[in-house]
Design a protein around this motif. Structure first.
Motif, PDB file in Angstrom:
ATOM      1  N   TRP A 172      -4.815 -34.921 -17.631  1.00 51.58           N
ATOM      2  CA  TRP A 172      -4.130 -33.618 -17.685  1.00 51.58           C
ATOM      3  C   TRP A 172      -5.107 -32.481 -17.422  1.00 51.58           C
ATOM      4  CZ3 TRP A 172      -1.032 -34.257 -22.928  1.00 51.58           C
ATOM      5  CH2 TRP A 172       0.135 -34.980 -22.685  1.00 51.58           C
TER       6      TRP A 172
ATOM      7  N   LEU B 264      -6.476 -32.230 -13.818  1.00 55.51           N
ATOM      8  CA  LEU B 264      -5.460 -31.671 -12.911  1.00 55.51           C
ATOM      9  C   LEU B 264      -5.311 -30.165 -13.151  1.00 55.51           C
ATOM     10  CD1 LEU B 264      -2.783 -34.498 -13.120  1.00 55.51           C
ATOM     11  CD2 LEU B 264      -3.904 -33.774 -11.029  1.00 55.51           C
TER      12      LEU B 264
ATOM     13  N   SER C 117      -6.184 -27.073 -10.491  1.00 50.55           N
ATOM     14  CA  SER C 117      -5.188 -26.044 -10.165  1.00 50.55           C
ATOM     15  C   SER C 117      -5.761 -24.661 -10.458  1.00 50.55           C
ATOM     16  CB  SER C 117      -3.909 -26.261 -10.988  1.00 50.55           C
ATOM     17  OG  SER C 117      -3.457 -27.566 -10.822  1.00 50.55           O
TER      18      SER C 117
ATOM     19  N   ARG D 223      -0.766 -43.590  -8.218  1.00 46.88           N
ATOM     20  CA  ARG D 223      -1.334 -42.664  -9.208  1.00 46.88           C
ATOM     21  C   ARG D 223      -2.856 -42.790  -9.262  1.00 46.88           C
ATOM     22  NH1 ARG D 223       0.269 -40.202 -14.079  1.00 46.88           N
ATOM     23  NH2 ARG D 223       1.997 -39.345 -12.908  1.00 46.88           N
TER      24      ARG D 223
ATOM     25  N   VAL E  16      -2.323 -32.495  -5.948  1.00 47.85           N
ATOM     26  CA  VAL E  16      -1.952 -32.377  -7.373  1.00 47.85           C
ATOM     27  C   VAL E  16      -0.483 -32.750  -7.629  1.00 47.85           C
ATOM     28  CG1 VAL E  16      -1.777 -30.771  -9.334  1.00 47.85           C
ATOM     29  CG2 VAL E  16      -3.855 -30.831  -7.943  1.00 47.85           C
ATOM     30  N   PRO E  17       0.489 -32.158  -6.902  1.00 39.60           N
ATOM     31  CA  PRO E  17       1.874 -32.620  -7.126  1.00 39.60           C
ATOM     32  C   PRO E  17       2.086 -34.081  -6.725  1.00 39.60           C
ATOM     33  CG  PRO E  17       1.790 -31.003  -5.349  1.00 39.60           C
ATOM     34  CD  PRO E  17       0.452 -31.012  -5.989  1.00 39.60           C
TER      35      PRO E  17
ATOM     36  N   THR F 139      -0.096 -36.456  -7.186  1.00 36.85           N
ATOM     37  CA  THR F 139      -0.556 -37.211  -8.360  1.00 36.85           C
ATOM     38  C   THR F 139       0.511 -37.196  -9.451  1.00 36.85           C
ATOM     39  OG1 THR F 139      -2.792 -36.474  -7.832  1.00 36.85           O
ATOM     40  CG2 THR F 139      -2.469 -37.421 -10.013  1.00 36.85           C
ATOM     41  N   LYS F 140       1.041 -36.003  -9.701  1.00 34.24           N
ATOM     42  CA  LYS F 140       2.026 -35.839 -10.784  1.00 34.24           C
ATOM     43  C   LYS F 140       3.280 -36.680 -10.530  1.00 34.24           C
ATOM     44  CE  LYS F 140       4.427 -33.545 -14.087  1.00 34.24           C
ATOM     45  NZ  LYS F 140       5.286 -34.669 -14.436  1.00 34.24           N
ATOM     46  N   TYR F 141       3.820 -36.604  -9.318  1.00 30.63           N
ATOM     47  CA  TYR F 141       5.097 -37.280  -9.040  1.00 30.63           C
ATOM     48  C   TYR F 141       4.957 -38.673  -8.409  1.00 30.63           C
ATOM     49  CZ  TYR F 141       7.064 -32.809 -10.296  1.00 30.63           C
ATOM     50  OH  TYR F 141       7.399 -31.682 -10.998  1.00 30.63           O
ATOM     51  N   SER F 142       3.713 -39.137  -8.230  1.00 33.82           N
ATOM     52  CA  SER F 142       3.502 -40.437  -7.575  1.00 33.82           C
ATOM     53  C   SER F 142       4.263 -41.566  -8.271  1.00 33.82           C
ATOM     54  CB  SER F 142       2.011 -40.753  -7.525  1.00 33.82           C
ATOM     55  OG  SER F 142       1.478 -40.702  -8.823  1.00 33.82           O
TER      56      SER F 142
ATOM     57  N   ALA G 261       5.797 -40.903 -16.722  1.00 38.01           N
ATOM     58  CA  ALA G 261       5.380 -39.984 -17.784  1.00 38.01           C
ATOM     59  C   ALA G 261       6.205 -40.198 -19.048  1.00 38.01           C
ATOM     60  CB  ALA G 261       5.526 -38.552 -17.298  1.00 38.01           C
TER      61      ALA G 261
ATOM     62  N   ASN H  45       7.702 -35.082 -21.437  1.00 41.14           N
ATOM     63  CA  ASN H  45       8.346 -34.174 -20.505  1.00 41.14           C
ATOM     64  C   ASN H  45       8.665 -32.877 -21.235  1.00 41.14           C
ATOM     65  OD1 ASN H  45      10.048 -32.993 -18.528  1.00 41.14           O
ATOM     66  ND2 ASN H  45      10.449 -35.038 -17.726  1.00 41.14           N
TER      67      ASN H  45
END
Lengths: 235, 75
Positions: free
Chosen positions: A61, A64, A68, A124, A166-167, A169-172, A183, A186
Protein backbone atom coordinates in the motif's frame (compact mmCIF):
# COMPACT_ATOMS: atom_id res chain seq x y z
CA UNK A 1 0.93 30.45 -3.71
CA UNK A 2 3.22 27.85 -2.11
CA UNK A 3 5.19 30.28 0.09
CA UNK A 4 4.12 28.41 3.21
CA UNK A 5 6.11 25.40 1.94
CA UNK A 6 9.35 27.34 1.37
CA UNK A 7 12.33 25.43 2.81
CA UNK A 8 13.55 28.47 4.76
CA UNK A 9 10.24 28.58 6.59
CA UNK A 10 9.61 24.91 7.22
CA UNK A 11 13.13 23.77 8.18
CA UNK A 12 12.43 24.73 11.79
CA UNK A 13 9.62 22.14 11.83
CA UNK A 14 11.22 19.49 9.59
CA UNK A 15 14.46 19.51 11.60
CA UNK A 16 12.72 18.95 14.94
CA UNK A 17 9.94 16.59 13.87
CA UNK A 18 12.03 13.40 13.23
CA UNK A 19 12.77 12.69 16.90
CA UNK A 20 9.06 12.87 17.84
CA UNK A 21 8.06 10.77 14.82
CA UNK A 22 10.74 8.20 15.68
CA UNK A 23 9.33 7.91 19.20
CA UNK A 24 5.75 7.55 17.90
CA UNK A 25 6.90 5.00 15.30
CA UNK A 26 8.59 2.82 17.95
CA UNK A 27 5.45 2.92 20.14
CA UNK A 28 3.01 2.12 17.28
CA UNK A 29 5.34 -0.56 15.84
CA UNK A 30 5.69 -2.27 19.24
CA UNK A 31 1.90 -2.43 19.71
CA UNK A 32 1.49 -3.47 16.07
CA UNK A 33 4.04 -6.29 16.35
CA UNK A 34 2.42 -7.59 19.55
CA UNK A 35 -0.97 -7.62 17.84
CA UNK A 36 0.35 -9.10 14.59
CA UNK A 37 2.54 -11.85 16.06
CA UNK A 38 0.79 -12.76 19.30
CA UNK A 39 -2.75 -11.45 19.78
CA UNK A 40 -4.31 -11.72 16.31
CA UNK A 41 -5.93 -15.07 15.44
CA UNK A 42 -4.61 -17.53 12.89
CA UNK A 43 -6.48 -18.00 9.62
CA UNK A 44 -8.72 -21.05 9.18
CA UNK A 45 -7.07 -21.86 5.83
CA UNK A 46 -3.58 -20.38 5.98
CA UNK A 47 -3.01 -20.92 9.69
CA UNK A 48 -0.17 -18.74 11.09
CA UNK A 49 1.26 -18.01 7.63
CA UNK A 50 -1.41 -15.30 7.41
CA UNK A 51 0.69 -13.18 9.81
CA UNK A 52 2.97 -12.30 6.87
CA UNK A 53 0.05 -10.17 5.67
CA UNK A 54 0.80 -7.64 8.45
CA UNK A 55 4.10 -6.66 6.81
CA UNK A 56 3.33 -7.51 3.18
CA UNK A 57 0.09 -5.57 2.68
CA UNK A 58 1.10 -2.27 4.39
CA UNK A 59 4.38 -2.28 2.43
CA UNK A 60 2.55 -2.71 -0.87
CA UNK A 61 0.00 0.00 0.00
CA UNK A 62 2.67 2.47 1.05
CA UNK A 63 4.91 1.88 -1.96
CA UNK A 64 1.94 2.47 -4.30
CA UNK A 65 0.94 5.56 -2.31
CA UNK A 66 4.47 6.94 -2.39
CA UNK A 67 4.81 6.43 -6.14
CA UNK A 68 1.50 8.24 -6.70
CA UNK A 69 2.66 11.10 -4.42
CA UNK A 70 5.99 11.33 -6.26
CA UNK A 71 4.14 11.61 -9.58
CA UNK A 72 1.79 14.27 -8.21
CA UNK A 73 4.70 16.27 -6.76
CA UNK A 74 6.80 15.98 -9.93
CA UNK A 75 3.95 17.07 -12.20
CA UNK A 76 3.07 19.92 -9.79
CA UNK A 77 6.73 20.95 -9.71
CA UNK A 78 6.73 21.06 -13.47
CA UNK A 79 3.46 23.01 -13.76
CA UNK A 80 4.15 25.53 -10.99
CA UNK A 81 7.94 25.70 -11.65
CA UNK A 82 8.52 24.91 -7.99
CA UNK A 83 11.86 23.25 -7.17
CA UNK A 84 10.69 22.35 -3.68
CA UNK A 85 8.14 19.87 -5.05
CA UNK A 86 10.94 18.00 -6.84
CA UNK A 87 12.95 17.99 -3.63
CA UNK A 88 9.99 16.50 -1.75
CA UNK A 89 9.48 13.87 -4.46
CA UNK A 90 13.17 12.94 -4.39
CA UNK A 91 13.04 12.60 -0.58
CA UNK A 92 10.06 10.25 -0.75
CA UNK A 93 11.61 7.85 -3.26
CA UNK A 94 14.05 5.85 -1.05
CA UNK A 95 11.37 4.72 1.40
CA UNK A 96 8.97 3.97 -1.47
CA UNK A 97 11.59 1.76 -3.11
CA UNK A 98 12.42 -0.06 0.12
CA UNK A 99 8.71 -0.68 0.84
CA UNK A 100 8.32 -2.01 -2.71
CA UNK A 101 11.22 -4.45 -2.16
CA UNK A 102 9.75 -5.50 1.22
CA UNK A 103 6.38 -6.18 -0.47
CA UNK A 104 8.10 -8.34 -3.13
CA UNK A 105 10.31 -10.27 -0.72
CA UNK A 106 7.62 -10.88 1.92
CA UNK A 107 5.23 -11.81 -0.91
CA UNK A 108 7.72 -14.43 -2.10
CA UNK A 109 8.10 -15.76 1.46
CA UNK A 110 4.29 -15.89 1.80
CA UNK A 111 4.00 -17.56 -1.62
CA UNK A 112 6.04 -20.60 -0.65
CA UNK A 113 3.68 -22.04 2.03
CA UNK A 114 0.46 -20.86 0.33
CA UNK A 115 1.10 -21.23 -3.43
CA UNK A 116 3.91 -23.75 -3.17
CA UNK A 117 6.35 -21.48 -5.01
CA UNK A 118 8.54 -18.49 -4.17
CA UNK A 119 7.73 -16.71 -7.41
CA UNK A 120 5.03 -16.71 -10.08
CA UNK A 121 4.72 -14.43 -13.11
CA UNK A 122 1.32 -13.48 -11.81
CA UNK A 123 -0.20 -10.12 -12.89
CA UNK A 124 -0.06 -8.56 -9.39
CA UNK A 125 3.45 -9.79 -8.62
CA UNK A 126 4.80 -8.78 -12.03
CA UNK A 127 3.24 -5.31 -11.86
CA UNK A 128 4.82 -4.80 -8.42
CA UNK A 129 8.18 -5.82 -9.90
CA UNK A 130 7.65 -3.26 -12.70
CA UNK A 131 6.90 -0.63 -10.04
CA UNK A 132 10.23 -1.45 -8.36
CA UNK A 133 11.96 -0.94 -11.72
CA UNK A 134 10.35 2.50 -12.06
CA UNK A 135 11.47 3.40 -8.53
CA UNK A 136 14.99 2.24 -9.41
CA UNK A 137 15.01 4.25 -12.67
CA UNK A 138 13.78 7.33 -10.78
CA UNK A 139 16.51 7.04 -8.14
CA UNK A 140 19.22 6.35 -10.73
CA UNK A 141 18.13 9.38 -12.78
CA UNK A 142 18.73 11.63 -9.76
CA UNK A 143 22.21 10.14 -9.40
CA UNK A 144 23.38 10.33 -12.98
CA UNK A 145 22.03 13.67 -14.19
CA UNK A 146 23.58 16.75 -12.68
CA UNK A 147 21.77 19.52 -14.56
CA UNK A 148 18.65 20.48 -12.60
CA UNK A 149 16.43 21.18 -15.61
CA UNK A 150 17.32 17.84 -17.19
CA UNK A 151 16.82 15.79 -14.04
CA UNK A 152 13.45 17.46 -13.38
CA UNK A 153 12.28 16.59 -16.91
CA UNK A 154 13.57 13.01 -16.85
CA UNK A 155 12.26 12.14 -13.37
CA UNK A 156 8.84 13.61 -14.20
CA UNK A 157 8.76 11.58 -17.43
CA UNK A 158 9.62 8.39 -15.48
CA UNK A 159 6.85 9.01 -12.94
CA UNK A 160 4.24 9.92 -15.58
CA UNK A 161 4.96 6.69 -17.47
CA UNK A 162 5.22 4.69 -14.24
CA UNK A 163 1.91 5.91 -12.83
CA UNK A 164 0.10 3.95 -15.58
CA UNK A 165 1.30 0.83 -13.75
CA UNK A 166 -0.37 1.85 -10.44
CA UNK A 167 -4.02 1.21 -11.44
CA UNK A 168 -2.85 -1.89 -13.31
CA UNK A 169 -1.32 -3.17 -10.04
CA UNK A 170 -4.46 -2.29 -8.08
CA UNK A 171 -6.95 -3.91 -10.47
CA UNK A 172 -4.75 -6.74 -11.79
CA UNK A 173 -6.45 -9.23 -9.46
CA UNK A 174 -9.85 -8.29 -10.95
CA UNK A 175 -8.85 -7.96 -14.61
CA UNK A 176 -6.92 -11.22 -14.89
CA UNK A 177 -7.07 -14.68 -13.37
CA UNK A 178 -4.27 -14.50 -10.85
CA UNK A 179 -2.79 -16.64 -8.11
CA UNK A 180 -2.87 -13.54 -5.92
CA UNK A 181 -6.04 -13.24 -3.88
CA UNK A 182 -8.43 -10.31 -4.52
CA UNK A 183 -8.52 -7.34 -2.13
CA UNK A 184 -9.96 -8.12 1.31
CA UNK A 185 -10.37 -4.46 2.21
CA UNK A 186 -12.62 -2.12 0.32
CA UNK A 187 -13.34 1.46 1.27
CA UNK A 188 -16.63 1.66 -0.64
CA UNK A 189 -18.09 -1.77 0.12
CA UNK A 190 -17.98 -4.06 3.15
CA UNK A 191 -14.52 -5.57 3.76
CA UNK A 192 -14.20 -9.34 3.93
CA UNK A 193 -11.54 -9.22 6.66
CA UNK A 194 -12.53 -9.74 10.31
CA UNK A 195 -11.94 -6.85 12.73
CA UNK A 196 -9.52 -9.01 14.79
CA UNK A 197 -7.22 -9.03 11.75
CA UNK A 198 -8.12 -5.60 10.42
CA UNK A 199 -7.00 -3.85 13.63
CA UNK A 200 -3.39 -5.15 13.60
CA UNK A 201 -3.24 -4.55 9.85
CA UNK A 202 -4.21 -0.90 10.31
CA UNK A 203 -1.78 -0.55 13.23
CA UNK A 204 1.09 -1.90 11.14
CA UNK A 205 0.07 0.38 8.26
CA UNK A 206 0.18 3.35 10.64
CA UNK A 207 3.64 2.27 11.88
CA UNK A 208 4.94 1.89 8.31
CA UNK A 209 3.46 5.26 7.31
CA UNK A 210 5.22 6.87 10.28
CA UNK A 211 8.48 5.24 9.23
CA UNK A 212 8.17 6.55 5.67
CA UNK A 213 7.40 10.02 7.07
CA UNK A 214 10.50 9.79 9.28
CA UNK A 215 12.75 8.81 6.36
CA UNK A 216 11.15 11.47 4.17
CA UNK A 217 11.88 14.22 6.72
CA UNK A 218 15.46 13.08 7.32
CA UNK A 219 16.12 12.87 3.58
CA UNK A 220 14.42 16.23 2.94
CA UNK A 221 16.56 17.91 5.63
CA UNK A 222 19.67 16.34 4.09
CA UNK A 223 18.73 17.73 0.67
CA UNK A 224 18.16 21.21 2.15
CA UNK A 225 21.54 21.17 3.88
CA UNK A 226 23.15 20.04 0.59
CA UNK A 227 21.67 23.13 -1.11
CA UNK A 228 22.87 25.36 1.73
CA UNK A 229 26.34 23.80 1.43
CA UNK A 230 26.44 24.85 -2.21
CA UNK A 231 25.28 28.31 -1.12
CA UNK A 232 28.23 28.60 1.28
CA UNK A 233 30.60 27.67 -1.56
CA UNK A 234 29.29 30.63 -3.55
CA UNK A 235 29.87 33.13 -0.73
CA UNK B 1 2.10 -21.80 25.22
CA UNK B 2 5.39 -20.04 24.45
CA UNK B 3 6.57 -22.98 22.33
CA UNK B 4 3.24 -22.91 20.46
CA UNK B 5 3.68 -19.21 19.84
CA UNK B 6 7.23 -19.67 18.58
CA UNK B 7 6.39 -22.71 16.46
CA UNK B 8 3.40 -21.02 14.75
CA UNK B 9 2.02 -24.35 13.51
CA UNK B 10 5.16 -24.92 11.47
CA UNK B 11 5.09 -21.52 9.74
CA UNK B 12 7.46 -19.73 12.13
CA UNK B 13 10.38 -19.83 9.69
CA UNK B 14 8.32 -18.04 7.02
CA UNK B 15 6.68 -15.55 9.39
CA UNK B 16 9.89 -14.70 11.22
CA UNK B 17 11.93 -14.31 8.02
CA UNK B 18 9.28 -11.94 6.58
CA UNK B 19 9.21 -9.83 9.76
CA UNK B 20 12.99 -10.07 10.13
CA UNK B 21 13.60 -8.92 6.56
CA UNK B 22 11.21 -5.99 7.07
CA UNK B 23 12.81 -4.83 10.31
CA UNK B 24 16.32 -5.32 8.90
CA UNK B 25 15.37 -3.17 5.87
CA UNK B 26 14.00 -0.49 8.19
CA UNK B 27 17.19 -0.48 10.23
CA UNK B 28 19.34 -0.34 7.09
CA UNK B 29 17.40 2.51 5.50
CA UNK B 30 17.32 4.47 8.75
CA UNK B 31 21.08 4.05 9.29
CA UNK B 32 21.97 5.06 5.72
CA UNK B 33 19.66 8.11 5.82
CA UNK B 34 20.98 9.18 9.23
CA UNK B 35 24.61 8.81 8.10
CA UNK B 36 23.94 10.90 4.96
CA UNK B 37 22.28 13.56 7.12
CA UNK B 38 25.13 13.69 9.65
CA UNK B 39 27.70 13.83 6.80
CA UNK B 40 26.02 16.83 5.15
CA UNK B 41 25.52 18.53 8.50
CA UNK B 42 29.20 18.22 9.48
CA UNK B 43 30.23 19.39 5.99
CA UNK B 44 28.05 22.46 6.52
CA UNK B 45 29.53 23.17 9.96
CA UNK B 46 33.14 22.84 8.78
CA UNK B 47 32.44 25.07 5.74
CA UNK B 48 30.78 27.62 7.99
CA UNK B 49 33.74 27.62 10.40
CA UNK B 50 36.16 28.22 7.53
CA UNK B 51 34.32 31.41 6.46
CA UNK B 52 35.81 34.78 7.41
CA UNK B 53 33.75 36.70 10.04
CA UNK B 54 32.19 39.02 7.47
CA UNK B 55 30.94 36.17 5.28
CA UNK B 56 29.86 34.18 8.34
CA UNK B 57 27.75 37.11 9.53
CA UNK B 58 26.24 37.48 6.09
CA UNK B 59 25.40 33.75 6.00
CA UNK B 60 23.91 33.97 9.47
CA UNK B 61 21.33 36.45 8.25
CA UNK B 62 19.53 33.47 6.70
CA UNK B 63 17.35 31.82 9.32
CA UNK B 64 17.81 28.33 7.89
CA UNK B 65 21.62 28.55 8.24
CA UNK B 66 21.28 29.51 11.89
CA UNK B 67 18.91 26.60 12.44
CA UNK B 68 21.23 24.08 10.74
CA UNK B 69 24.05 25.25 13.02
CA UNK B 70 21.84 25.13 16.11
CA UNK B 71 20.60 21.67 15.17
CA UNK B 72 24.17 20.44 14.57
CA UNK B 73 25.38 21.65 17.95
CA UNK B 74 22.38 20.23 19.82
CA UNK B 75 22.92 16.71 18.33
Amino acid sequence: MFKILEPNKIFQITSKAPKYILFLFVVVLSVGLTEALILSPEDYKQSDAVRIMYVHVPSAWISLGIFSSITLLSVSGFIFKNKNFFLMAKSLAPSGFVFNIIALVTGAIWGKPTWGTWWAWDARVTSMLILALFFAMYLIAWRIYEKEEKVFKITTFITVVGIINVPITKYSVEWWNTLHQPASINILTKSSIHSSMLFPLLLMTAAFALFSLLIFLMKYNTELIKIKNKGLDRL
Amino acid sequence: MIIELLFMNGYAVYVMSAFGFTLFSFLGLYTITKLQFVKEQSKFVSKFESLNPEKANSAKTQRINKEILADATSN
